[in-house]
Every structure is written in C-alpha cells, then in structure tokens.
Design a protein around this motif. Structure first.
Motif, PDB file in Angstrom:
ATOM      1  N   UNK A   1       9.752  -6.701  -8.185  1.00 30.09           N
ATOM      2  CA  UNK A   1       9.909  -5.381  -8.786  1.00 30.09           C
ATOM      3  C   UNK A   1      10.807  -5.451 -10.013  1.00 30.09           C
ATOM      4  N   UNK A   2      10.565  -4.577 -11.003  1.00 28.66           N
ATOM      5  CA  UNK A   2      11.440  -4.570 -12.185  1.00 28.66           C
ATOM      6  C   UNK A   2      12.856  -4.170 -11.808  1.00 28.66           C
ATOM      7  N   UNK A   3      13.841  -4.633 -12.541  1.00 29.92           N
ATOM      8  CA  UNK A   3      15.235  -4.274 -12.218  1.00 29.92           C
ATOM      9  C   UNK A   3      15.469  -2.787 -12.411  1.00 29.92           C
ATOM     10  N   UNK A   4      16.487  -2.242 -11.743  1.00 28.64           N
ATOM     11  CA  UNK A   4      16.784  -0.807 -11.919  1.00 28.64           C
ATOM     12  C   UNK A   4      17.101  -0.478 -13.364  1.00 28.64           C
ATOM     13  N   UNK A   5      16.777   0.722 -13.752  1.00 32.50           N
ATOM     14  CA  UNK A   5      17.013   1.165 -15.122  1.00 32.50           C
ATOM     15  C   UNK A   5      18.507   1.271 -15.399  1.00 32.50           C
ATOM     16  N   UNK A   6      18.863   1.045 -16.646  1.00 36.59           N
ATOM     17  CA  UNK A   6      20.256   1.217 -17.057  1.00 36.59           C
ATOM     18  C   UNK A   6      20.571   2.702 -17.225  1.00 36.59           C
TER      19      UNK A   6
END
Length: 691
Positions: A350-355
């Motif tokens: 999964x993509x990393x959490x948004x900043x």
C-alpha cells in the motif's frame, strides 16, 4: 489435493509455503468436509470488496461481540481517572469544616482571621498590624479530601485545575506515543502495556504525599488510559466491518458515560480520597483477567510482522477460533495460508500515508473540511470535559445525582448520533450542528434566570441540554470524520484532528475557574463553544455513496497532476518555475491568467502553442517574435497579476470569509476580552447595588 496451488486474482502464491501448518490443515479439512450445503445458503452475503479475513469472520458475530465488550471496558476506568477529581476534591466550607491555626502567630487574641479563613491580621505592639497568609489549618472529622491532604483550601480551584491539567496533558501525550508505538508493537501489546501501567500508576497516585508527585502520577495514569483507548479503537476497526463498525465506534463512548454513572457509587462509601483512587483501580485488575480473550489486529500482523510465516500462523490461528465461535467454518478456504500471504503482500504494498500538507489538497472543499473538522472537534472536547467538571459549581450536596444525570444525557447523545447516522446519513452533519447550536443557545438562557436562589434542577437542565448535543456531535465526528477522505489520508487526518483537539482540551480545566466570578459565566462559556462547534459541523458534507468522495478527490488530484506536471519533480530551477508560471498560473486553484478550460478547442490550442514553442519560435501579443528578456518580463507581469485573478474566484471568496472569521475570533480573544471582562464587572456591581 489441498496442496495444489492455483492463481489468486491473477497472481501465483509464493512457492515457499505450499500448504498450511499440519494442525491447521486437519482443522480446515474437517470444517470444510463436514459442512453442509445449507450452511453456505444460509450465510449472509458478503461484499465483493471484503478481503479473506472479513469473508471468514463476517462483519459482526459472537466473537466480535466478546472482543468488543472487553475493549469497551477500558473506557470505564478512563472515565473514572478523569472525573475522580469531582469527588476527591469537593468544595469545603470555612468555619464549618476547616479553620485557620493561628498558633504560629502567638496569642490568639492578637490575631484576627478573615471570613474565608485564609488571611490573618496579626497585631504587633501598639497600632502595628501585618496581614499574613494562613499556613496551617485545622479540619473537622469529615471526608478527608485531596484539598485537606495538601492544604489547598485557599487556592482550591487553581490547584484542582492544575491537577486536572496534568491528566489532560497525559491524554494528549498518550495518544501521540501510542500511535507511534503501534508502528513497532501490535495494538494488543500496547493495550496490555496500558492496562498494566494504569494499575501501577493508580496505586502510586493513592500513596504519594507530595502534590507534585500526585500530578505526575495522574499524568502517567492518563497516558496509560490513552494507550488502551487508542489501541482498542484500532482493534475494533479491524475486526468489524460494514455498518456494524460504525455502530461499534458510535457506542464506544457510551461506556465512558457508564463509567461516569458508576463513579458516585464508588465514592459513596469512601472516607478519604485515597480510598476512591484505590477503588477505581480495581476494575483494571479485572480487565487483566480477560486479556487471554482479547484478540490482536490481524491485518496489523500481516502488514507489520518481520516474519511472514509467523504472521500467517498467528492470523490463521485467530481466524480458526473466530470462525468456530461465529459458526462460519464453511467459509474457510483450502488455500487459506496462500490467500493470507497474498493479503499481506497487498497490505505491505500500500502507498505510504499522506503527509500533513497533502491533507489540505484535493477537492475544492478540502481546506474548508480540514478547518471545520479541526475547530469542531476542539470545541466539542472542551465542552464535553468542561460541562462534566463544571457540575462542581452546582453545590457539593448534589454531586452524585448531577454526575448520574450528566452520564445519562451523554448516553442519550450517543444513541442520537447512531440514529442520525443510520437514518439521516445524507444530512447527519447538519442535524448534529443544528442540535449543538440549539443546545448551546438554550444553555445561554441561564443568564435570564440567573439568581442566587435558582433551583439546582434548572441549572442541570441548562447544562444537560448542551451536554447531550455535544455528545451526539462528538461521537459522530470521531466515527465519520474520515468518510470523505481516500484511504491513504484517513489515518493522518484522524491523527491531526484528534491531536489538535487534545491540545485545546488542556484549557478545559482552567475554564471551570470562571465559576469563581459567576456560575452562569462558566456554564455559558461552554455553551458558546457548543454553538461554534455546531456552526463548523454544519460546514461538513456527507458523500452521496461510499466511494463518491474518493472518486471526486481522485478526479481533482488527477487535474492537479495533469495541469502542473512539475509538482511531481522534487527539484526545479527558478527559470523553469517562471516559464510554467509556477503555482499561480498552471494549477487548478485558478491563479494566473491562463486558467483551465473544459472545452476541447482551447485544449487543442494549448497543445498547438506548446508545439510552436518546441520549434523555438515565441510570439508576443502582436504576433511578433519576442526576445528572451522581453518574454521574461511579460512572464513576471503575468505572475504578479495572477493573484488578482485568483481573488475573483469563488474559492478565494470562501477562503477570505474563513480568514475574516478566524481573525475576528483572534481579535476578540487578544484585545476585546479584557474590555468585555471589565464591562462584566461593572454590570455585576450595578446589578448587586440595584438589588
């Protein structure tokens, strides 16, 4: 044969694990071979988007119910440790329950004690007097409170607020630390560490004889409570699904209210504040006995475990128990281990959490949604805690019934939030916001009935109505605030909103000190916060369906990326930024002269200009070729004039309204508040003189 492998969603499983553990294999074979076709037919239909874990355990069942109740229990001691200050430090009356000990100032006839027993006028010789603060007190044989223990009678409200401040600071600190800890420790381990820490800190809080140590251990107890609540909510979210998940999260706050209702029963038979603290530490001891039945987060194990084989074995064991308890053994597939490995690979990919800054970008209402959610939850948390602590203003003789009433209206608010969420989902934010505005307005009416002889029942009515509305909106906000966010933004968004709100929550204990000026002032302050939170809640919107919010935001994100390709690059020089007119000319915000157009003709024209630019010919407005320096000057003029065009857009108009609103609040707080306070004193003196 069960060891035969086949494709799962087009991917081949890893060859290093072709079959489950032998013990698990036997259980799976037995459960599948012994399953009747009628069991498949009677099973509830599953959503196509459900993964293998949800397909096996279901959305909700007996296993989830048992786990949910164990986790819900952590809310009761958390409420006890927060609200125990109501009963451990009640108001005490001078002359009746304490008197100043003037033995340190000589003969008693040379001393004159003030009415509140806090100041002593000492006579020295002929006509010489000195005012001293009383340093020692004599207490009557009544309930030995925290105020008596540390001689806080003269500054009772300040020190009580200071003690409560450290508890609220521990809640804030524990939430941040627990979130970071769950990157390396499973939610179950964080929950266990919280319950064990609460046992130790609770006992130490009751044993210390120093006020500073007392505040320190209250802070550590709050950290432990926050550990349990944060990790417990992660487990709840992972083991439930569908509408049951929303229902469970909405009812999560009801056990907090149940703890508030039960607190007077613990304080009823206590003769000392230490007995109350020891009494509220007993329930965590009972929760420890239930820990063997507390599950861990299965998806966290698949995603975070270092060893994939260990993660699959743990999750398989958990799923076998859950399927057996929920009577869903028919749902166990022959290739369970392979599917769990595949799910673990997808979770780790999964993509990393948004900043945090990315949370402000997206659809056109992203900024309004962020600001409204942050402000709403902050005001609701302050009002939620403040209205509970403020019942000390209504008299010591009515603490127990008033606390029970506050707990009951909190449960009523949570049930109302569940009703609005399930039956009026499209307009639930507007309903919740309107209820908060109405409840806060009713609470502010206490000024019209303000009288020294006003009955306690009327005071409680003005406090209970806004309390119920705040509980409704707060439960709904904590459960549904991320519904309009894509998956990668929900966790950082929730962390940002809750952390921001808990920072402002630190002021709740000091706002209760306003009761020294007026009981109506402290109550109306929290009612005004309820009104402000209701206004912010009305600004929120519910997606029309479960995926519309994500699709809408993805659509706007695609527009942003397509219209300003340089955003994907991590470095670019100044000339390149100006040639593309920076963020003021090309982005979807509307800055600059050349805005986005939906027509196909202009779009092709843009491609034509780009092609002409590729041939090295640059023409000005009159059709003549421009020199590089002339082109640069025109681009700088266009860059500077872009902000004026942006100010004419509807988005800029909305942002300016929010800026004016926030600036007005800051102006009132910093400059107008001293004058309002002075006018209040003048009106209060005039009212007393008129009476």
């Amino acid at each position: 044969m069960m060891t035969k492998s086949y494709r799962i969603n087009g991917d081949m499983p890893k060859p290093r694990r072709s079959s489950p553990h032998p013990d698990a294999l036997a259980q799976i074979s037995y459960s599948v071979d012994g399953c009747q076709d009628t069991e498949y037919a009677d099973a509830p239909p599953q959503n196509e988007s459900d993964d293998i874990i949800t397909q096996i355990v279901g959305h909700f069942g007996i296993w989830q119910l048992r786990s949910v109740l164990i986790i819900f229990l952590c809310k009761i001691p958390a409420a006890w440790f927060m609200a125990c200050i109501i009963f451990t430090a009640p108001d005490i009356h001078p002359n009746e329950e304490f008197t100043c000990d003037t033995s340190a100032y000589g003969v008693a006839k040379n001393c004159s004690v003030s009415q509140d027993q806090c100041s002593v006028l000492v006579a020295y010789g002929d006509g010489n007097f000195a005012m001293r603060q009383c340093q020692k007190f004599n207490y009557a044989e009544v309930f030995y409170s925290l105020i008596m223990e540390f001689d806080l009678v003269c500054l009772c409200d300040i020190f009580v607020a200071w003690s409560q401040y450290w508890h609220l600071f521990g809640m804030f600190l524990g939430g941040v630390v627990a979130t970071r800890l769950m990157r390396v420790l499973s939610p179950r381990r964080v929950y266990i560490s919280g319950i064990l820490g609460l046992l130790c800190c609770g006992v130490c809080t009751a044993l210390v004889n120093d006020f500073s140590l007392h505040c320190s251990f209250r802070c550590l107890s709050a950290v432990s409570c926050s550990f349990m609540m944060t990790s417990g909510q992660v487990i709840l979210t992972d083991i439930t699904a569908g509408k049951y998940r929303q229902g469970v999260l909405l009812l999560y706050e009801t056990f907090w209210s149940l703890g508030v209702i039960l607190l007077p029963a613990i304080a009823a038979g206590a003769n000392s504040w230490r007995q109350i603290v020891v009494g509220i530490t007993t329930l965590p001891l009972l929760i420890v006995l239930l820990l063997p039945w507390l599950p861990d987060s299965p998806r966290w194990q698949l995603q975070r475990f270092v060893s994939t084989d260990d993660a699959v074995d743990c999750v398989m064991e958990l799923l076998l128990k859950a399927a057996s308890i929920n009577d869903r053994r028919c749902k166990l597939p022959h290739d369970l281990a392979a599917q769990l490995e595949h799910l673990g690979d997808r979770l780790r990919a999964q993509p990393p959490p948004a900043r945090w800054l990315e949370l402000w970008r997206g659809h056109k209402r992203a900024k309004i949604h962020m600001m409204a959610t942050h402000m709403a939850l902050a005001t609701f948390l302050i009002g939620h805690m403040g209205l509970l602590l403020n019942i000390r203003s209504f008299g010591r003789d009515y603490l127990s019934p008033n606390t029970i009433v506050i707990g009951l209206v909190e449960i009523l608010g949570c049930l109302l939030a569940m009703y609005l969420t399930f039956h009026h989902n499209a307009r639930k934010w507007q309903w919740a916001g309107a209820l908060c505005i109405l409840g806060g307005a009713i609470g502010c009416l206490c000024w019209f009935f303000y009288d020294a002889e006003m009955p306690i029942a009327l005071w409680m009515f003005f406090a209970a109505v806004p309390k119920a509305s705040i509980s409704c909106a707060q439960a709904m906000l904590l459960t549904c605030m991320g519904e309009a966010m894509p998956a990668e933004k929900r966790d950082p968004f929730a962390f940002s909103v809750v952390t921001w709100a808990r920072v402002w929550l630190l002021s709740a204990s000091f706002l209760t000190v306003l009761r020294e000026l007026s009981t109506a002032l402290s109550l109306s302050t929290f009612c005004v916060l309820a009104i402000l939170g209701g206004i912010c809640t009305c600004c929120l919107r519910t997606p029309l369906d479960g995926h519309k919010g994500q699709e809408q935001e993805q659509h706007y994100n695609d527009i942003d990326v397509g219209s300003s390709g340089y955003l994907g690059s991590s470095c670019f020089d100044l000339d390149e930024m100006k040639s593309k007119k920076s963020a003021f000319a090309n982005t979807s915000t509307g800055y600059g002269r050349h805005k986005h157009n939906s027509g196909h003709g202009k779009g092709h024209g843009g491609h034509k200009e780009k092609a002409d630019g590729g041939q090295g010919k640059t023409k000005g407005k009159d059709g003549k070729e421009q020199q590089p320096h002339e082109l640069k000057e025109e681009q700088e003029k266009d860059l500077n004039s872009g902000f004026g065009d942006y100010l004419r857009t509807p988005e800029a108009f909305e942002m300016m309204k929010l800026f004016v609103f926030a600036n007005t609040i800051m102006l009132i707080v910093t400059m107008a508040w001293p004058h309002i306070k002075e006018q209040f004193y003048m009106l209060n003196q005039w009212w007393e003189s008129w009476q």
